[in-house]
Each structure stands twice: as C-alpha cells, then as structure tokens.
Design a protein around this motif. Structure first.
Motif, mmCIF file in Angstrom:
data_model
loop_
_atom_site.group_PDB
_atom_site.id
_atom_site.type_symbol
_atom_site.label_atom_id
_atom_site.label_comp_id
_atom_site.label_asym_id
_atom_site.label_seq_id
_atom_site.Cartn_x
_atom_site.Cartn_y
_atom_site.Cartn_z
ATOM 1 N N PRO A 165 51.262 37.193 46.130
ATOM 2 C CA PRO A 165 49.954 37.838 46.044
ATOM 3 C C PRO A 165 49.337 37.702 44.653
ATOM 4 O O PRO A 165 50.048 37.525 43.653
ATOM 5 N N GLU A 166 48.015 37.794 44.600
ATOM 6 C CA GLU A 166 47.320 37.727 43.311
ATOM 7 C C GLU A 166 47.451 39.041 42.546
ATOM 8 O O GLU A 166 47.498 39.055 41.318
ATOM 9 N N VAL A 167 47.465 40.160 43.303
ATOM 10 C CA VAL A 167 47.582 41.479 42.694
ATOM 11 C C VAL A 167 48.628 42.279 43.455
ATOM 12 O O VAL A 167 48.675 42.242 44.690
ATOM 13 N N ILE A 168 49.482 42.992 42.716
ATOM 14 C CA ILE A 168 50.480 43.868 43.320
ATOM 15 C C ILE A 168 50.172 45.308 42.925
ATOM 16 O O ILE A 168 49.974 45.614 41.745
ATOM 17 N N PHE A 169 50.112 46.182 43.925
ATOM 18 C CA PHE A 169 49.966 47.609 43.691
ATOM 19 C C PHE A 169 51.285 48.283 44.054
ATOM 20 O O PHE A 169 51.782 48.123 45.177
ATOM 21 N N ALA A 170 51.848 49.013 43.106
ATOM 22 C CA ALA A 170 53.172 49.608 43.302
ATOM 23 C C ALA A 170 53.122 51.097 42.987
ATOM 24 O O ALA A 170 52.677 51.492 41.904
#
Length: 232
Positions: A165-170
């Motif tokens: 993915p281009e962006v990871i939200f954790a």
C-alpha cells in the motif's frame, strides 16, 4: 503536492451525536504528512487520535474542513471515490480481525482481494513471503485458534502490507506484541518508508517505539498540543 504530501489536513473539525447531544471532538487540525515518513499520534484516552486516524483513512466521513488523501478530497467524496482510495491503503488495528476458518496464508491473501482477481500462484507466493518477514513462515497453514495473540497480530500486519500500500494506518499495532516483536514490526514499517516510500500514520501508547518515529504529534481534547519532528 500529493506526491510530496500524501495526506494534507486543513481545519479539520468533527462532531459526535446529534441535536443537544452533539459534541465537538476534533478542533481545527492542520497537518501535512510527508511521503515515506513514520508519524505517530499520541495522547491520552479520548484525545481524538483514533478519530483523526479514521478520518484520514476514509473510514469515517469528513464533516468539517478538508482531508486530501493521495490527491482525493475526502470531504464530500462519493463511496466510489472512498473505495478507490482504500485500495491504496493498508490498515492494522489492535484487534487482529482474522477469519477463524481461514489459515494464516488465506487471511493474508484477503489483503489482496480488494485488488481483484490476479495470478493465484503469485499472490500465494507474496503471502508466504510476508509471513516469513513477520517471522511466521512456519505457521502459514495454521488456523487462528492455533496461534498466540501476538502471532495473530503479526498475521494482521502481513495482511496489511501484502498489497504494497501507499499509505498504512495503524491503530495500536504493537499492543498485543512483546517488545522484540513490536520493535520488529515498526522497524519493518520504517524500512518500507525508506525503500518504497510507504507512508505510515500510527496511533500508539507504546513508548518503546518512539525513537523510530520521524514525527510525533500529541493530541489532547481534540487539539494538537505538540508536534515534534526528528532530525533524521
């Protein structure tokens, strides 16, 4: 601008409830998140950090202000636009949300489903590779019931990363992990930023990983009270 700053937040406000019960939870948040960076959101319970994360990740509708995610304005975005944006994202939550009837490999493969049908053998190879990276290569055929809590969380991490993915939200990704496993996961996210330009935004209370952050943003009562960038 979107290439340099995949997330741009301007004058973001948010409310919960309706009528007299309506209460403002987020107040005038302004942020630009650099491509490839590891940004940590911190703050006490109820400070708004997870709300901000879910608004940036198009998991919650933007009510007031602007959130531009990978060039898409989320305030007023259609469901089709939200779906298209989510296909470029990876999500890691404190609850691993694995499917009990699927093996570790099959759970990781779920992370590729949003991208449509592809080459099955190639996808399985990618899933096995991700499980090896998180230290679960020998557990690929195990069902979640046969895995520890920390192992389940590492499967969830592999699922989030397998589609590149281009962006990871954790959201609290290390909460169920021991110190070494938690550090390894965050180091992996950091390395993805350096090698692939993957941008990570993480909510955490884990002080053990703060030294790895490029930027630490502290929220209290829905407002940013501190914003610190590392010298790296």
């Amino acid at each position: 601008m979107a290439e340099q700053y995949p997330i741009i937040v301007e004058h973001l406000d948010h409310w919960f409830g309706v009528g007299e019960a309506r209460k403002q939870a987020i107040f005038d948040i302004n942020l630009k998140i650099k491509k490839g960076s590891l940004t940590i959101l911190m703050g006490p319970s109820g400070s708004g950090k997870t709300t901000v994360l879910t608004l940036m990740g198009c998991l919650r509708d933007v009510m007031g202000g602007s959130v531009k995610l990978l060039g898409t304005e989320l305030n007023g975005a259609t469901e089709a636009q939200n779906v298209a944006a989510r296909r470029k994202l990876g999500f890691i939550f404190q609850a691993h949300n694995l499917h009990d009837s699927l093996t570790a490999t099959q759970n990781v493969l779920m992370g590729l489903q949003v991208h449509g049908a592809g080459q099955e053998a190639k996808q399985k190879q990618a899933a096995h590779h991700m499980l090896e990276l998180v230290g679960l290569g020998d557990r690929s055929s195990f069902l979640p019931a046969k895995l520890s809590g920390g192992q389940k969380q590492r499967v969830a991490v592999a699922r989030a990363l397998v589609s590149n993915p281009e962006v990871i939200f954790a959201d609290e990704p290390t909460a169920a992990l021991d110190k070494e496993s938690g550090l390894n996961v965050v180091k992996m996210l950091k390395e993805l930023g350096q090698t692939r330009g993957t941008t990570t935004v993480m909510v955490t209370h884990d002080n053990r990983i703060l030294d790895l952050a490029d930027r630490i943003i502290t929220l209290e009562e829905g407002r940013i009270v501190k914003d610190t960038e590392s010298g790296s």
